[in-house]
Design a protein around this motif. Sequence first.
Motif, PDB file in Angstrom:
ATOM      1  N   ILE A  46       0.843  -1.202   0.000  1.00  0.00           N
ATOM      2  CA  ILE A  46       0.000   0.000   0.000  1.00  0.00           C
ATOM      3  C   ILE A  46       0.876   1.248   0.000  1.00  0.00           C
ATOM      4  O   ILE A  46       0.594   2.223  -0.709  1.00  0.00           O
ATOM      5  CB  ILE A  46      -0.974  -0.024   1.195  1.00  0.00           C
ATOM      6  CG1 ILE A  46      -2.040  -1.105   0.978  1.00  0.00           C
ATOM      7  CG2 ILE A  46      -1.630   1.338   1.400  1.00  0.00           C
ATOM      8  CD1 ILE A  46      -2.933  -1.355   2.181  1.00  0.00           C
ATOM      9  N   LYS A  47       1.953   1.228   0.762  1.00  0.00           N
ATOM     10  CA  LYS A  47       2.850   2.387   0.801  1.00  0.00           C
ATOM     11  C   LYS A  47       3.517   2.621  -0.553  1.00  0.00           C
ATOM     12  O   LYS A  47       3.749   3.769  -0.947  1.00  0.00           O
ATOM     13  CB  LYS A  47       3.900   2.207   1.894  1.00  0.00           C
ATOM     14  CG  LYS A  47       3.324   2.403   3.283  1.00  0.00           C
ATOM     15  CD  LYS A  47       4.389   2.292   4.346  1.00  0.00           C
ATOM     16  CE  LYS A  47       3.793   2.530   5.726  1.00  0.00           C
ATOM     17  NZ  LYS A  47       4.818   2.480   6.777  1.00  0.00           N
ATOM     18  N   VAL A  48       3.808   1.544  -1.278  1.00  0.00           N
ATOM     19  CA  VAL A  48       4.362   1.694  -2.626  1.00  0.00           C
ATOM     20  C   VAL A  48       3.338   2.381  -3.530  1.00  0.00           C
ATOM     21  O   VAL A  48       3.680   3.245  -4.338  1.00  0.00           O
ATOM     22  CB  VAL A  48       4.781   0.315  -3.204  1.00  0.00           C
ATOM     23  CG1 VAL A  48       5.062   0.392  -4.691  1.00  0.00           C
ATOM     24  CG2 VAL A  48       5.982  -0.227  -2.454  1.00  0.00           C
ATOM     25  N   GLN A  49       2.075   2.011  -3.373  1.00  0.00           N
ATOM     26  CA  GLN A  49       1.031   2.647  -4.166  1.00  0.00           C
ATOM     27  C   GLN A  49       0.866   4.121  -3.791  1.00  0.00           C
ATOM     28  O   GLN A  49       0.605   4.956  -4.656  1.00  0.00           O
ATOM     29  CB  GLN A  49      -0.287   1.895  -4.011  1.00  0.00           C
ATOM     30  CG  GLN A  49      -0.281   0.562  -4.724  1.00  0.00           C
ATOM     31  CD  GLN A  49      -1.608  -0.157  -4.620  1.00  0.00           C
ATOM     32  OE1 GLN A  49      -2.245  -0.161  -3.574  1.00  0.00           O
ATOM     33  NE2 GLN A  49      -2.014  -0.770  -5.712  1.00  0.00           N
ATOM     34  N   PHE A  50       1.028   4.448  -2.516  1.00  0.00           N
ATOM     35  CA  PHE A  50       1.008   5.853  -2.103  1.00  0.00           C
ATOM     36  C   PHE A  50       2.119   6.623  -2.814  1.00  0.00           C
ATOM     37  O   PHE A  50       1.910   7.736  -3.291  1.00  0.00           O
ATOM     38  CB  PHE A  50       1.201   5.992  -0.585  1.00  0.00           C
ATOM     39  CG  PHE A  50      -0.037   5.758   0.234  1.00  0.00           C
ATOM     40  CD1 PHE A  50      -1.287   6.177  -0.186  1.00  0.00           C
ATOM     41  CD2 PHE A  50       0.054   5.128   1.459  1.00  0.00           C
ATOM     42  CE1 PHE A  50      -2.418   5.963   0.574  1.00  0.00           C
ATOM     43  CE2 PHE A  50      -1.071   4.913   2.236  1.00  0.00           C
ATOM     44  CZ  PHE A  50      -2.313   5.328   1.794  1.00  0.00           C
ATOM     45  N   ALA A  51       3.298   6.027  -2.881  1.00  0.00           N
ATOM     46  CA  ALA A  51       4.429   6.676  -3.555  1.00  0.00           C
ATOM     47  C   ALA A  51       4.131   6.867  -5.042  1.00  0.00           C
ATOM     48  O   ALA A  51       4.494   7.895  -5.626  1.00  0.00           O
ATOM     49  CB  ALA A  51       5.696   5.858  -3.356  1.00  0.00           C
ATOM     50  N   THR A  52       3.449   5.898  -5.638  1.00  0.00           N
ATOM     51  CA  THR A  52       3.085   6.005  -7.049  1.00  0.00           C
ATOM     52  C   THR A  52       2.129   7.171  -7.268  1.00  0.00           C
ATOM     53  O   THR A  52       2.259   7.926  -8.244  1.00  0.00           O
ATOM     54  CB  THR A  52       2.441   4.697  -7.542  1.00  0.00           C
ATOM     55  OG1 THR A  52       3.338   3.621  -7.298  1.00  0.00           O
ATOM     56  CG2 THR A  52       2.101   4.755  -9.019  1.00  0.00           C
ATOM     57  N   ILE A  53       1.180   7.348  -6.374  1.00  0.00           N
ATOM     58  CA  ILE A  53       0.251   8.476  -6.474  1.00  0.00           C
ATOM     59  C   ILE A  53       1.014   9.789  -6.357  1.00  0.00           C
ATOM     60  O   ILE A  53       0.778  10.735  -7.119  1.00  0.00           O
ATOM     61  CB  ILE A  53      -0.859   8.375  -5.406  1.00  0.00           C
ATOM     62  CG1 ILE A  53      -1.815   7.239  -5.749  1.00  0.00           C
ATOM     63  CG2 ILE A  53      -1.625   9.699  -5.294  1.00  0.00           C
ATOM     64  CD1 ILE A  53      -2.889   6.994  -4.712  1.00  0.00           C
ATOM     65  N   LYS A  54       1.920   9.862  -5.414  1.00  0.00           N
ATOM     66  CA  LYS A  54       2.702  11.085  -5.221  1.00  0.00           C
ATOM     67  C   LYS A  54       3.535  11.397  -6.467  1.00  0.00           C
ATOM     68  O   LYS A  54       3.609  12.551  -6.898  1.00  0.00           O
ATOM     69  CB  LYS A  54       3.595  10.925  -3.989  1.00  0.00           C
ATOM     70  CG  LYS A  54       4.187  12.196  -3.512  1.00  0.00           C
ATOM     71  CD  LYS A  54       3.115  13.118  -2.969  1.00  0.00           C
ATOM     72  CE  LYS A  54       3.758  14.352  -2.385  1.00  0.00           C
ATOM     73  NZ  LYS A  54       2.860  15.483  -2.384  1.00  0.00           N
TER      74      LYS A  54
ATOM     75  N   LYS B 253      -7.620   5.010 -10.226  1.00  0.00           N
ATOM     76  CA  LYS B 253      -7.631   3.548 -10.133  1.00  0.00           C
ATOM     77  C   LYS B 253      -6.789   3.062  -8.953  1.00  0.00           C
ATOM     78  O   LYS B 253      -7.199   2.163  -8.206  1.00  0.00           O
ATOM     79  CB  LYS B 253      -7.096   2.927 -11.426  1.00  0.00           C
ATOM     80  CG  LYS B 253      -8.024   3.038 -12.603  1.00  0.00           C
ATOM     81  CD  LYS B 253      -7.380   2.468 -13.843  1.00  0.00           C
ATOM     82  CE  LYS B 253      -8.234   2.732 -15.070  1.00  0.00           C
ATOM     83  NZ  LYS B 253      -7.563   2.272 -16.297  1.00  0.00           N
ATOM     84  N   ILE B 254      -5.612   3.656  -8.797  1.00  0.00           N
ATOM     85  CA  ILE B 254      -4.737   3.256  -7.686  1.00  0.00           C
ATOM     86  C   ILE B 254      -5.398   3.564  -6.355  1.00  0.00           C
ATOM     87  O   ILE B 254      -5.367   2.742  -5.430  1.00  0.00           O
ATOM     88  CB  ILE B 254      -3.363   3.949  -7.802  1.00  0.00           C
ATOM     89  CG1 ILE B 254      -2.610   3.430  -9.018  1.00  0.00           C
ATOM     90  CG2 ILE B 254      -2.540   3.731  -6.539  1.00  0.00           C
ATOM     91  CD1 ILE B 254      -1.351   4.225  -9.344  1.00  0.00           C
ATOM     92  N   ALA B 255      -6.014   4.737  -6.256  1.00  0.00           N
ATOM     93  CA  ALA B 255      -6.679   5.116  -5.006  1.00  0.00           C
ATOM     94  C   ALA B 255      -7.830   4.168  -4.692  1.00  0.00           C
ATOM     95  O   ALA B 255      -8.024   3.787  -3.523  1.00  0.00           O
ATOM     96  CB  ALA B 255      -7.189   6.551  -5.099  1.00  0.00           C
ATOM     97  N   HIS B 256      -8.573   3.775  -5.712  1.00  0.00           N
ATOM     98  CA  HIS B 256      -9.662   2.820  -5.502  1.00  0.00           C
ATOM     99  C   HIS B 256      -9.114   1.475  -5.015  1.00  0.00           C
ATOM    100  O   HIS B 256      -9.678   0.853  -4.105  1.00  0.00           O
ATOM    101  CB  HIS B 256     -10.464   2.638  -6.787  1.00  0.00           C
ATOM    102  CG  HIS B 256     -11.624   1.723  -6.630  1.00  0.00           C
ATOM    103  ND1 HIS B 256     -12.747   2.060  -5.912  1.00  0.00           N
ATOM    104  CD2 HIS B 256     -11.830   0.460  -7.082  1.00  0.00           C
ATOM    105  CE1 HIS B 256     -13.592   1.044  -5.928  1.00  0.00           C
ATOM    106  NE2 HIS B 256     -13.056   0.056  -6.634  1.00  0.00           N
ATOM    107  N   ASN B 257      -7.997   1.051  -5.598  1.00  0.00           N
ATOM    108  CA  ASN B 257      -7.353  -0.196  -5.186  1.00  0.00           C
ATOM    109  C   ASN B 257      -6.904  -0.108  -3.729  1.00  0.00           C
ATOM    110  O   ASN B 257      -7.125  -1.030  -2.941  1.00  0.00           O
ATOM    111  CB  ASN B 257      -6.161  -0.489  -6.103  1.00  0.00           C
ATOM    112  CG  ASN B 257      -5.499  -1.813  -5.797  1.00  0.00           C
ATOM    113  OD1 ASN B 257      -5.409  -2.247  -4.665  1.00  0.00           O
ATOM    114  ND2 ASN B 257      -5.008  -2.451  -6.838  1.00  0.00           N
ATOM    115  N   ILE B 258      -6.273   1.012  -3.371  1.00  0.00           N
ATOM    116  CA  ILE B 258      -5.827   1.202  -1.985  1.00  0.00           C
ATOM    117  C   ILE B 258      -7.017   1.173  -1.039  1.00  0.00           C
ATOM    118  O   ILE B 258      -6.965   0.541   0.021  1.00  0.00           O
ATOM    119  CB  ILE B 258      -5.050   2.526  -1.832  1.00  0.00           C
ATOM    120  CG1 ILE B 258      -3.711   2.459  -2.565  1.00  0.00           C
ATOM    121  CG2 ILE B 258      -4.807   2.850  -0.360  1.00  0.00           C
ATOM    122  CD1 ILE B 258      -2.976   3.785  -2.628  1.00  0.00           C
TER     123      ILE B 258
END
Length: 189
Positions: free
Chosen positions: A11-19, A57-62
Amino acid sequence: MDAFFKEVAEIKVQFATIKESQDKLLSAHEKTKTITRSADIMEIRETMQDDMNEVSKIAHNIKSRLEHLQRVNEAALDRKESRSASSTELFYSYERTRTSVTAALCKKLKDLMAEFQALRMRLADEHRQVVERRAHIVTGRKPSREEVDHLIDTGESETIFKKAIQKQGRGHVSYLHFTCCLASNVFVC
């Protein structure tokens, strides 16, 4: 507990992707301010829209992963009655950790998405102002909000200068641009 922390790391990796996507959006937006060719601007805007869709999409996944973690936490709390007294203290420690980490991740997602929404609004407002200025230069009058929305929705905002030059001639549009700059005391023409 290892599976939980593995999920948290993902999840933290996905947060970094959003940033990173937010930074790319901001960079692309700054690039659109200096580009004059409508084809290049439209290409960058399409890329920006794709990036925005990817972030959604990433936010929905998170969000779905966090909801799953919350359900697992609640299920573990429901099973606590079947544990022996010696394992109960360790269990509560794990559950407090899981619950607090999950809550912190939920808050981080909420904050990150609020930041992303503010960025989207800022980009849209700045684009609206650019389109409004372009329409003012070409028509010689300030367009209404509905006219600006129509120009943006139809994509005419990117080709407004080209159409004006084809219709009225380059000298006329340049004269309008010059007079608009004089009227607004903007000499960055």
